[in-house]
Scaffold this active site. Structure first.
Site, short mmCIF file in Angstrom:
data_model
loop_
_atom_site.label_atom_id
_atom_site.label_comp_id
_atom_site.label_asym_id
_atom_site.label_seq_id
_atom_site.Cartn_x
_atom_site.Cartn_y
_atom_site.Cartn_z
N GLY A 134 0.82 -1.22 0.00
CA GLY A 134 0.00 0.00 0.00
C GLY A 134 0.85 1.26 0.00
CD GLN A 135 -0.39 7.34 0.57
OE1 GLN A 135 -0.70 8.10 -0.33
NE2 GLN A 135 -0.88 7.48 1.80
CG ASP A 171 -5.69 -14.69 5.65
OD1 ASP A 171 -5.99 -13.60 6.16
OD2 ASP A 171 -6.53 -15.51 5.21
CB THR A 226 -7.86 6.16 10.88
OG1 THR A 226 -8.61 7.14 10.16
CG2 THR A 226 -8.83 5.13 11.41
CD GLU A 258 -13.05 8.46 8.30
OE1 GLU A 258 -14.20 8.25 8.72
OE2 GLU A 258 -12.79 9.31 7.43
CE1 TYR A 294 -10.05 2.08 7.51
CE2 TYR A 294 -10.76 4.28 8.19
CZ TYR A 294 -9.74 3.40 7.84
OH TYR A 294 -8.43 3.84 7.81
CE LYS A 348 -7.47 1.06 9.97
NZ LYS A 348 -6.08 0.65 9.91
CG HIS A 359 -1.06 9.99 5.53
ND1 HIS A 359 -1.85 9.71 6.61
CD2 HIS A 359 -0.51 8.81 5.15
CE1 HIS A 359 -1.78 8.42 6.88
NE2 HIS A 359 -0.98 7.85 5.99
#
Ligand code: NDP
Ligand code: GDP
Length: 352
Positions: free
Chosen positions: A11-12, A58, A125, A127, A152, A156, A182
């Protein structure tokens, strides 16, 4: 030589963090999920693919994680893998709960049973603050109340509390970064900043005529991803395990991002941007703004790239990619997306 294990290395943040740790002399291991075509374009883009020890794992399976930890013998684990798109968490809430929430327990239990001295970072996050942003319109910090409003965010938050409980109950060095948005040229195309930079690049090169967006008045605290992964590293290398907010402390609207981007190509956004209900959300936050003063004071972390610079970096890089695409040159790209474009351009034979 220190060893690090990164989940979500494709990922990023995983890719930028891997580069940062390699630059700091680490031996880097990364878990990736087994698919018919693994997603290594970001590692390729940064020129680090050959320097990483990749482990297929996994994250929802305890044995798989324990094996990855045993294989890497990591001193530091960065658990970044997640279903990271808020909207998709409504489409697959149970999968999101497993991938983003329960996976954290797999890592922490594996650390507890294998080697309690392993340090653990969890990707929390903004969020998790959810609706409290709406009510209070204040800069959010480590003490602000959480009030998640998406599958989500609840997943988290489970990860965040579990990380904290293992720190307090078992004395593990386990911490969460509470990161605000970001972005970078490695951001996924479903997120608004990259969607905008990508479409502006295509408009500039005559490959597209419009940019369809949802709520343009929404504001976010957008930072530059390579700086945020440095913050993660600092958190695992500070004396005391603590949770930290990373944010710029500035907010800008989607509209401002669009305007700055169109300025770079000398075109009027009014002629290209269309409002599209499909991209509006049932629950959206007007404003997300973070206060990273604790990280700045205690870790010496600081956001450096301005909003305007961020837009420029992203738009210019997408222009460069599409120019290469037009010339038929090789470049590291978001594979399925460009392949689809290629298919549209040349017809199906390109895939045969
Ligand atoms: P990305 O979406 O770019 O990367 C997510 C990573 O998780 C990818 O490597 C992806 O693998 C992997 N992944 C997704 N689903 C699964 C799965 N079922 N099993 C195993 N791996 C999976 O996210 P970012 O790099 O931007 O974010 C990193 C972390 O930080 C995430 O946990 C995200 O939720 C969190 N975060 C990000 C913020 C941001 O603004 N970027 C803000 C706050 C938190 P694949 O390549 O195969 O898809
Ligand atoms: P998020 O903050 O993690 O949800 O990041 P996003 O980049 O997905 O969304 C940021 C903001 O942009 C949200 O308030 C969205 O409602 C808003 N937005 C407006 N148009 C779009 C769009 O077309 N795509 C996305 N992803 N977001 C959009």
């Amino acid at each position: 030589m220190k060893k690090a294990l990164i989940s979500g290395i494709t990922g990023q943040d995983g890719a930028y963090l891997a580069r940062h740790l390699l630059d700091n002399g680490y031996e880097v291991y990364g878990t990736y999920r087994r698919t018919s075509t693994p997603n290594f374009w970001r590692l390729d883009y940064l020129g680090i693919f050959d320097k990483i020890n990749l482990i297929s794992a996994d994250i929802t399976d305890f044995s798989s994680i324990l094996d990855a930890i045993k294989t890497s013998q990591a001193d530091e684990i960065y658990h970044l893998a997640a279903q990271s798109f808020v909207r998709a968490s409504y489409e697959s809430p149970i999968a999101t709960a497993n991938i983003d929430g329960i996976s954290v327990l797999n890592f922490l239990e594996a650390i507890r049973l294998h080697d309690e001295s392993t340090k653990f970072y969890f990707a929390g996050t903004s969020e998790m603050y959810g609706q409290s942003v709406q009510y209070q319109k204040m800069k959010l910090n480590e003490e602000s109340p959480f009030n998640p409003v998406s599958p989500y965010a609840t997943a988290k938050l489970y990860g965040y509390w579990t990380t904290r409980i293992y720190r307090e109950s078992y004395k593990l060095f386990s911490v969460s970064g509470i990161l605000f948005n970001h972005e970078s040229p490695l951001r996924g195309l479903e997120f608004v900043t990259r969607k905008i930079s990508n479409e502006i690049a295509r408009i500039h090169l005559g490959l597209s005529k419009e940019l369809r967006l949802g709520n343009m008045d929404s504001k976010r605290d957008w930072g530059y991803a390579p700086e945020y992964v440095e913050g993660m590293h600092l958190m695992l290398n500070s004396k005391t395990p603590k949770d930290y907010v990373l944010a710029t402390g500035e907010s800008h609207s989607v509209r401002e991002f669009v305007e700055e981007g169109f300025k770079l190509i000398g075109k009027d956004p009014e002629k290209y941007v269309k409002s599209d209900k499909t991209f509006r959300r049932h629950i959206d936050f007007d404003l997300v703004l973070g206060d990273s003063s604790k990280a700045q004071k205690e870790l010496g972390w600081k956001p450096k790239t301005s909003f305007r610079e961020l837009v420029k970096i992203m738009v210019n890089e997408d222009i460069r990619r599409w120019e290469k695409w037009q010339k038929g040159e090789r470049f590291s790209f978001d594979a399925p997306y460009y392949k689809e474009m290629e298919m549209k351009k040349r017809g199906r034979e390109v895939l045969e």
